[in-house]
Each structure stands twice: as structure tokens, then as C-alpha cells.
Design a protein around this motif. Sequence first.
Motif, PDB file in Angstrom:
ATOM      1  N   PHE A  94      11.547   2.001   6.688  1.00  0.00           N
ATOM      2  CA  PHE A  94      11.096   1.027   7.692  1.00  0.00           C
ATOM      3  C   PHE A  94       9.666   1.375   8.077  1.00  0.00           C
ATOM      4  O   PHE A  94       9.359   2.523   8.354  1.00  0.00           O
ATOM      5  CB  PHE A  94      12.003   1.079   8.926  1.00  0.00           C
ATOM      6  CG  PHE A  94      13.298   0.351   8.723  1.00  0.00           C
ATOM      7  CD1 PHE A  94      14.295   0.889   7.922  1.00  0.00           C
ATOM      8  CD2 PHE A  94      13.525  -0.889   9.323  1.00  0.00           C
ATOM      9  CE1 PHE A  94      15.484   0.209   7.711  1.00  0.00           C
ATOM     10  CE2 PHE A  94      14.706  -1.575   9.121  1.00  0.00           C
ATOM     11  CZ  PHE A  94      15.688  -1.028   8.315  1.00  0.00           C
ATOM     12  N   GLU A  95       8.839   0.359   8.120  1.00  0.00           N
ATOM     13  CA  GLU A  95       7.418   0.608   8.342  1.00  0.00           C
ATOM     14  C   GLU A  95       6.827  -0.424   9.291  1.00  0.00           C
ATOM     15  O   GLU A  95       6.992  -1.639   9.098  1.00  0.00           O
ATOM     16  CB  GLU A  95       6.698   0.516   6.983  1.00  0.00           C
ATOM     17  CG  GLU A  95       5.295   1.041   6.982  1.00  0.00           C
ATOM     18  CD  GLU A  95       5.216   2.553   7.133  1.00  0.00           C
ATOM     19  OE1 GLU A  95       5.889   3.271   6.380  1.00  0.00           O
ATOM     20  OE2 GLU A  95       4.471   3.012   8.023  1.00  0.00           O
ATOM     21  N   ASP A  96       6.165   0.066  10.295  1.00  0.00           N
ATOM     22  CA  ASP A  96       5.373  -0.769  11.199  1.00  0.00           C
ATOM     23  C   ASP A  96       6.166  -1.889  11.873  1.00  0.00           C
ATOM     24  O   ASP A  96       5.679  -3.024  12.005  1.00  0.00           O
ATOM     25  CB  ASP A  96       4.123  -1.292  10.473  1.00  0.00           C
ATOM     26  CG  ASP A  96       3.133  -0.153  10.194  1.00  0.00           C
ATOM     27  OD1 ASP A  96       3.491   1.013  10.435  1.00  0.00           O
ATOM     28  OD2 ASP A  96       2.010  -0.441   9.760  1.00  0.00           O
ATOM     29  N   PHE A  97       7.378  -1.557  12.269  1.00  0.00           N
ATOM     30  CA  PHE A  97       8.140  -2.422  13.184  1.00  0.00           C
ATOM     31  C   PHE A  97       7.678  -2.076  14.599  1.00  0.00           C
ATOM     32  O   PHE A  97       7.237  -0.956  14.858  1.00  0.00           O
ATOM     33  CB  PHE A  97       9.650  -2.136  13.082  1.00  0.00           C
ATOM     34  CG  PHE A  97      10.298  -2.726  11.867  1.00  0.00           C
ATOM     35  CD1 PHE A  97      10.044  -2.215  10.605  1.00  0.00           C
ATOM     36  CD2 PHE A  97      11.175  -3.795  11.981  1.00  0.00           C
ATOM     37  CE1 PHE A  97      10.642  -2.767   9.467  1.00  0.00           C
ATOM     38  CE2 PHE A  97      11.778  -4.355  10.858  1.00  0.00           C
ATOM     39  CZ  PHE A  97      11.504  -3.841   9.595  1.00  0.00           C
ATOM     40  N   SER A 134      -4.199   7.622  15.657  1.00  0.00           N
ATOM     41  CA  SER A 134      -4.119   6.153  15.574  1.00  0.00           C
ATOM     42  C   SER A 134      -4.962   5.580  14.441  1.00  0.00           C
ATOM     43  O   SER A 134      -6.085   6.022  14.198  1.00  0.00           O
ATOM     44  CB  SER A 134      -4.506   5.527  16.914  1.00  0.00           C
ATOM     45  OG  SER A 134      -3.535   5.891  17.867  1.00  0.00           O
ATOM     46  N   ASN A 135      -4.390   4.593  13.794  1.00  0.00           N
ATOM     47  CA  ASN A 135      -5.016   3.922  12.650  1.00  0.00           C
ATOM     48  C   ASN A 135      -5.263   2.462  12.985  1.00  0.00           C
ATOM     49  O   ASN A 135      -4.577   1.915  13.839  1.00  0.00           O
ATOM     50  CB  ASN A 135      -4.077   3.996  11.435  1.00  0.00           C
ATOM     51  CG  ASN A 135      -3.861   5.407  10.962  1.00  0.00           C
ATOM     52  OD1 ASN A 135      -4.800   6.176  10.858  1.00  0.00           O
ATOM     53  ND2 ASN A 135      -2.610   5.751  10.686  1.00  0.00           N
ATOM     54  N   PRO A 136      -6.166   1.794  12.273  1.00  0.00           N
ATOM     55  CA  PRO A 136      -7.144   2.372  11.345  1.00  0.00           C
ATOM     56  C   PRO A 136      -8.279   3.052  12.112  1.00  0.00           C
ATOM     57  O   PRO A 136      -8.134   3.316  13.309  1.00  0.00           O
ATOM     58  CB  PRO A 136      -7.627   1.150  10.562  1.00  0.00           C
ATOM     59  CG  PRO A 136      -7.429  -0.007  11.490  1.00  0.00           C
ATOM     60  CD  PRO A 136      -6.262   0.329  12.358  1.00  0.00           C
ATOM     61  N   GLY A 146       0.824  -1.214   0.000  1.00  0.00           N
ATOM     62  CA  GLY A 146       0.000   0.000   0.000  1.00  0.00           C
ATOM     63  C   GLY A 146       0.855   1.260   0.000  1.00  0.00           C
ATOM     64  O   GLY A 146       0.590   2.205  -0.742  1.00  0.00           O
ATOM     65  N   LYS A 147       1.902   1.276   0.834  1.00  0.00           N
ATOM     66  CA  LYS A 147       2.766   2.467   0.911  1.00  0.00           C
ATOM     67  C   LYS A 147       3.417   2.726  -0.447  1.00  0.00           C
ATOM     68  O   LYS A 147       3.550   3.863  -0.881  1.00  0.00           O
ATOM     69  CB  LYS A 147       3.849   2.275   1.978  1.00  0.00           C
ATOM     70  CG  LYS A 147       3.317   2.233   3.406  1.00  0.00           C
ATOM     71  CD  LYS A 147       3.268   3.609   4.051  1.00  0.00           C
ATOM     72  CE  LYS A 147       2.637   3.536   5.443  1.00  0.00           C
ATOM     73  NZ  LYS A 147       2.441   4.847   6.067  1.00  0.00           N
ATOM     74  N   LEU A 148       3.830   1.657  -1.102  1.00  0.00           N
ATOM     75  CA  LEU A 148       4.516   1.841  -2.385  1.00  0.00           C
ATOM     76  C   LEU A 148       3.552   2.229  -3.504  1.00  0.00           C
ATOM     77  O   LEU A 148       3.941   2.943  -4.431  1.00  0.00           O
ATOM     78  CB  LEU A 148       5.332   0.600  -2.733  1.00  0.00           C
ATOM     79  CG  LEU A 148       6.620   0.532  -1.895  1.00  0.00           C
ATOM     80  CD1 LEU A 148       7.242  -0.845  -1.924  1.00  0.00           C
ATOM     81  CD2 LEU A 148       7.638   1.575  -2.342  1.00  0.00           C
TER      82      LEU A 148
HETATM   83  C1  LIG Z   1       0.150   5.639   8.887  1.00  0.00           C
HETATM   84  C2  LIG Z   1       1.078   4.710   9.469  1.00  0.00           C
HETATM   85  O1  LIG Z   1       2.220   4.633   9.032  1.00  0.00           O
HETATM   86  C3  LIG Z   1       0.682   3.900  10.574  1.00  0.00           C
HETATM   87  O2  LIG Z   1      -0.426   4.037  11.059  1.00  0.00           O
HETATM   88  O3  LIG Z   1       1.500   3.074  10.995  1.00  0.00           O
END
Ligand SMILES: CC(=O)C(=O)O
Length: 683
Positions: A373-376, A538-540, A301-303
Motif C-alpha cells: 500500500f502506497e500513499d493512501f 518529507s518529499n519531494p 516508480g516504486k515498481l
Molecule cells: C517515499 C515515500 O514513500 C513517500 O514520500 O511517500
Amino acid sequence: MGNFSINCFGTSKKISKDQNNIHSRVSGEKEEKNVSGRKKIESVLKDVKGGESVLDLSPRSTVVGDDGEEIYGEDCATEDQLVTPLTFSVASGYSLLRDPQYNKGLAFTENERDAHYLRGLLPPTVTSQELQVKKLMNSIRQYELPLQKYVAMMNLQARISTRYSYITLNSMKCDLFLMLILVVWCVLWSMMYGSSISLHKKKENFKTERNERLFYKLLIDNVDELLPIVYTPTVGEACQKYGTIFQRPQGLYISLKEKGKILEVMKNWPHKSIQVIVVTDGERILGLGDLGCQGMGIPVGKLALYTALGGFRPSACLPVTIDVGTNNQKLLNDEFYIGLKQRRATGQEYYDLLHEFMSAVKQNYGEKVLIQFEDFANHNAFELLTKYSTNHLIFNDDIQGTASVVLAGVVAALKLIGGTLPDHIFLFLGAGEAGTGIAELIALEMSKQTKAPIEESRKKIFLLDSKGLIVSSRKNSLQHFKKPWAHEHEPVKTLLEAVKIIKPTVLIGSSGVGKTFTKEVIEAMTSNNEKPFILALSNPTSQSECTAEEAYKWSEGRAIFASGSPFDPVEYNGKVYYSGQANNAYIFPGFGLGLVISGAIRVHDDMLLAASESLAKQVTDENYAKGLTFPPFTDIRKISANIAANVAAKAYELGLATLLPRPQNLVKYAESCMYFPLYCNYR
Ligand SMILES: CC(=O)C(=O)O
Ligand SMILES: NC(=O)C1=CN([C@@H]2O[C@H](COP(=O)(O)OP(=O)(O)OC[C@H]3O[C@@H](n4cnc5c(N)ncnc54)[C@H](OP(=O)(O)O)[C@@H]3O)[C@@H](O)[C@H]2O)C=CC1
Ligand SMILES: [Mg+2]
């Protein structure tokens, strides 16, 4: 005419042909020639004459013979002979329609239909890409559930092409020359390895028509409507259900099984000119926790956003999921779980795998590939950032991208809430990657403005974690990234108490826990401030600290509100309130573009400030009039180009840029570098 392919296999020694294609199999020792076959080869070569044809250098495209005829040669191989599935192909005809990178569906022109053997394979009408977008949007809108829309979008997108790499040939001369080299190479190969060569029609068995350019055109033209589908919140649900909705691989999976051979695995990826990698280990997917290997939805999704919002070529983007297991028991018990069924590897084993990955990236793609780096989980994220930021071009989106977007939102909000940045008091619920990352960048900017030491600025910023306010009496037991925030203050247990005692002017939710900004909390913020600035990051959506409606209702319409996942406009007391989306998606595509166009070799905090400054400046009076502190996503490509220019300018100023000379007009230059998914004309 289908694909024109050269195949190397075990022992086949005959030349054959099917109804509309050539199967020429040549063994190392013997080559049978077939006159009609040769004519067809010549005609294929003519097809690609002078045109923008494509040559596939794939060593392993999927090939399915649908007419029962033996097309590979493997049927002739004895059990003890090895078969080499090597395919080179030129896309045309049926295969062209099934090639996501080159498919145009009904937009193939009359000439293209003639030149590329598409007659009869498509209904007679020729439509424009715009009409295709309109039609697809109509179909997508028919789906009731966002997840259905997500699946439809993913079915249109193609991360992995049916062929693996392409050479664009611009002249007949070049075609023939390359073809010759390929043929010679294959003959040598077959002599060395006892393989045979066949020229044959390649078939794939895809059920859905995929069209990469249409996917991105759809996303760019309908960004407000489709961002919540391919990105938060729907991508969160997609990750949770990834095992069930999984149809085809979309990125590179590197698991503990690949330990010791990550470089080799990386070479399996079809595209070689990678500019940006988004990598996750799936341990903290949005606010949904450990989703293990199913976290792949996030890098994908990020890409997609890197391309649609930031103009990166799709083939320059590489999504990676590092699978070291999962501690999510539900997934471990799930028969459809796609990842390693073991508990997470930690400590040395984890860090060794990550190190091998980082080294392989550098070795395979060079110094200047950007690794996001994403969501570590935070217990690894900070350490990895510290360890690799001095020797790689890396960036942690959750720590740094989020910081940059929130600082922009705060600076922009000053027009609505009044005062200067150092005049404000900040309170965070959540002291992890997002919370401490934002706090640190705000403190840095404050210090630049006041010229006071950063320690002074930090005193205006308070954070709560799951155990309450971060105060000096807790210092010994705090994780290292929380320590700078341990103020001399009495302990405070709850958010409500903290709001009442500290009296913040800005309240930021970054805990990943939904519904924590209660009516009492918002009311307390409102009683302290004429215009409280409330960010529910905060997501989602399910994890949002409060909804837009709650923020406006409980503050009696006085709050300035933004959230990580989008909310529709809210009508309250006869007035419509608009809330912005405080999401790092505003930053990373443009930020990454700025790094790449300047050839930056390292990320510097001042670049994050530059991105932030640029975003804040792009909020217009019209946006402010609606109560917005972020510009609308509709203008995102222009926004990204401006962010990229500011980031690149900073890279040049800091001496971290390597692409010289510096372009005069960086905005124009950034725009000129952006990929746009219009169809190409095929000769
Ligand atoms: C937007 C995002 O990177 C997150 O919620 O982790
Ligand atoms: N809008 C955007 O662009 C972004 C949004 N986010 C969102 O922010 C959220 C947090 O992400 P991230 O910072 O990376 O996560 P982390 O796990 O690093 O941090 C979470 C923090 O929240 C604290 N916390 C957890 N539960 C509570 C509670 N009930 N009360 C108070 N504090 C609590 C944790 O406390 P403790 O340390 O004691 O466990 C920790 O400090 C996620 O939902 C994520 O989706 C993240 C990045 C970007
Ligand atoms: Mg994230």
C-alpha cells in the motif's frame, strides 16, 4: 517477415497475403488454401524452430493494417455480426523491433538480424548494450529539465507489452505442437462464434522505440543519477502533470466504474505470474496531497525500483491505482485530468471497493502475492493495514518501510552521535503514517534492547501534529494512531518551543510541509547537542523540512543530516558535507524480495527490524567518514540481497516461510533469484 499471427474475426472467408506476410482467413465452414501462403506458414514455423521464440496469446493486440488491405475480416462483417479481435503472434521483423520486451535495437547480432527478418530494418552497425547505455545517458543529459528526462525514461520503459503473454518455446517440436493446438482452438472458436481466422502481419503504431531491458540496465548502471528522475523528486512533478504528459497507460486502473467486476478487470492485465503489487488511491501522493488517478506515477516508480533495486522481473510487478474520485478541485476542473471527475467516495462505498480489490487479488494471483500500500491518506491507511494484515501478505510502505529505513539510519548514526538507542530523545514534526510508524518501530527496538515494556520506550519519543505537541489533554480528540503518544506533558504549540523544552537529540520531519526546520529550530537543536541528528523526511524536495545546505550552515557543520529526497554535497567553510537519503527505497525492494524468496505468507514487525538491522550494518567506515548514515545507492542490489536474506531468515525463524527447505546461504540465494536486464540471445 513480420509477426506471425492468427486472428479470429467475424465473417471473413478468404485467404490473402501481403507483400511479406501471410493473411490466411478461414471461416468456420470453409478453408481456402493458398500454396504460397502455406509455404510462408511453414517458413514462419521454421523461423521459430529450436529458438527462443515467443508466442503471443494475446486476445487483443492492437493491429493496424498500413497498406490499406483488409487484414482482419471485420470489413466483411455486416453490421449485425460481431467481430472478435483475437490475435496470436510470433515476434519477428518490424514487430520485434517494436516489442519493448524483446527489442534490442542496434544490439541485434548479425545472426539475429538474419534469423528474425531484421535485415534492412536497422542500420548496419551492431553495438553492445553498454554502448547503448552510454549513448542514452548522453542523450538524457542533454535535457535541461528533470521532467523531460522522466518522460524520456518512461518512453524507454514498457509496462505493457504490445503483446500480452508469451510462451517461450525451446524446441521445434514444441513450436509445432503449440501452433497446432492454437490453430485447432481458433478453428473451434470460429465454428462456435462464427469468427474467421487470419494469419497476418501485425503492425503497431508506436512512435518511440521502447526497450525494457535497456531501461533497467540504464537505471541500474546509473542509479545515483537516475533515481531522482524515475523516483522522488521528479516523480512528484510527473504525477502533478500526469494528465498532460500522459502518453500510454502504465498500470491497472480500477475505478468505481469497475465495481462488481474487478476480477474481470484484473484478468485484462497481460501478465499472470504477479509477485508484487503496489497500489495507491492517490489521496496522499508524497507531500503533494490528493492527486487522484494521477498518483499512478507512484506505483509505476516504486515498481521500477522493485526491479532495478530488488531484482524482481518486470512482468511480475503490477502497478495499480484505485480511482474513487478526487477532492482536488484543480484536477476536477482540468480538462486533461485522466481520472473520475467526482469527489472521493468514502465510508462503505470506499471500503467495499477496496475489499473487492483485495479479494480479487487473492483469487487471481493467490495467497503469496505481496501487496504494497502506497500513499493512501492516513484515515484509510491504518485501517486497511489492520484489516488486511492478518489475512493477506501486505505491507504499508509509508508506515512500515519508512519506519524500517529510519530506524536503520538512527542505529547507524549512533556511531557518529554516540550513545545507545535508548539513550536518545526523539522529536517528530508530523504524527501521521510516517511519523507514528517510525516512532512505533523505534520504541519496539528500544524495548527489545532494554527488555522494558514498550510504554516505557514510548516515553522517549514525542510527536507534534498540526495542532502542537501530542499530549494527554488532547487524548479524546486524537486519531487512534496518535493516542499511544499522548504523554503527560503541558501543551506545546510550536516546534521551536518543543525543541527548547524537550531537548531532543534526534529531530525527524514527517509533516509533508516544507521549510519547517527553520534557522531557529536548527540552532536550538545545535545548542542542545554536540552532533544533532536531523532527518528531513518529507518529499519531494519542495516539501523538505530544510535543505542540506541549511542544516549544515545553521548548525555550523555539526549536524548529521539525511533527507527523503536527495541533496547534492554541500561545501561549507571549506569542507564538503555529504547527506544520506533516508528513503524507504532502501528497504522495500529487498524486504519484498525476502518475503518472496521465503514464500512468506504474512509480514511481521520482526521482519521490519531484520531489514533495518541489515541496512544499518551495511554502512561502512568510509561512509561514516563522510558523515553518511546510509550506504550509497550505487551498491543497492547487494544491499537489497542482504536485506532480503535477513528478512527471509526471520520468516523461516518465525515459521512464516512456506518455501522449504530453507536455502543454506540466503544471500547467495537472493542474488541468484534477481533479474538482471542483460539481453538474451535469440536463435
Ligand atoms: C517515499 C515515500 O514513500 C513517500 O514520500 O511517500
Ligand atoms: N522519506 C521517506 O521514505 C518517506 C517520506 N514520507 C513523507 O512524509 C510526509 C508525511 O507523510 P505521511 O506521514 O504519510 O502523511 P500524513 O498525512 O499521514 O501525516 C502528516 C502529519 O503531519 C502533520 N502536519 C501537517 N502540517 C503540519 C504542520 N504545519 N505542523 C506540524 N505538523 C503538521 C499532520 O498533522 P494533523 O494530523 O494534525 O493533520 C500529520 O500528523 C510526506 O511528505 C511524505 O512524502 C512518507 C513516507 C516515506
Ligand atoms: Mg509513499
